[in-house]
Write a protein that holds these residues in place. Sequence first.
Motif, short mmCIF file in Angstrom:
data_model
loop_
_atom_site.label_atom_id
_atom_site.label_comp_id
_atom_site.label_asym_id
_atom_site.label_seq_id
_atom_site.Cartn_x
_atom_site.Cartn_y
_atom_site.Cartn_z
N UNK A 61 -59.01 -115.37 75.41
CA UNK A 61 -58.58 -113.97 75.50
C UNK A 61 -58.98 -113.25 74.22
N UNK A 62 -59.79 -112.23 74.38
CA UNK A 62 -60.21 -111.43 73.23
C UNK A 62 -59.31 -110.23 73.04
N UNK A 79 -65.17 -104.57 74.32
CA UNK A 79 -65.40 -105.30 73.07
C UNK A 79 -64.58 -106.59 73.03
N UNK A 80 -63.34 -106.52 73.46
CA UNK A 80 -62.49 -107.71 73.42
C UNK A 80 -63.02 -108.78 74.38
N UNK A 102 -62.91 -119.70 81.09
CA UNK A 102 -62.77 -118.36 81.65
C UNK A 102 -62.52 -117.41 80.49
N UNK A 103 -63.06 -116.20 80.59
CA UNK A 103 -62.89 -115.20 79.53
C UNK A 103 -62.17 -113.97 80.05
N UNK A 104 -61.41 -113.36 79.17
CA UNK A 104 -60.66 -112.16 79.52
C UNK A 104 -60.56 -111.29 78.27
N UNK A 105 -60.56 -110.00 78.47
CA UNK A 105 -60.37 -109.07 77.36
C UNK A 105 -59.07 -108.30 77.55
N UNK A 106 -58.32 -108.14 76.49
CA UNK A 106 -57.06 -107.38 76.54
C UNK A 106 -57.19 -106.04 75.82
#
Length: 135
Positions: A61-62, A79-80, A102-106
Motif C-alpha cells: 500500500x502506497x 503517485x501512491x 498486489x498493489x494499492x494506492x491510498x
Amino acid sequence: KDQCQKTPKGYEVNADGCAVALEPNIYFMSNSAELPKSASAEINKFAAFLNKNKKYNILIIGHASNLNRTGNPNYNLLLSKKRAESMKSALVTKGVSEKRITCEGKGDTEPIAKNNTPEGLNLNRHIEIELSKGV
C-alpha cells in the motif's frame, strides 16, 4: 510456541510468531515514486523473507503527503499506487513471484503524521505491506 522463528526483527507478528504486517523504513522524495537507494537493504531483507516463506502473499500500500491539504487528491492517489508498484518491481527482480503481490494506492487519505511539518510530510510518503497466507 513460535512457528516462524526466522521472522526478521521489526515485523508485526500474530500469536504464532508469524509476520502479518509491516511498515518498512522506506520513504520517498516529494513527487517521486523512485525507491531511494537507502532502501536497498530493507528490500533485500524483505525479498529474502518472502523467498523463504512462499506461503505468504502481500499487499503493498502506497501513501502520499499533502502539504496543508492543498495538493491534488487524484495525483496523490496515482503517485501512491506508483510507489507501491516500485516496491513490487524491486521484489520481483529479487525473485519474488509477481503473482503473490498486489498493489494499492491510498493517496493522502491515511497520514501517519501531520502534513504541516517537513518531518511529517516525509513520514507520510511511505509504503506499508500486509501479509496474508496464500491459497
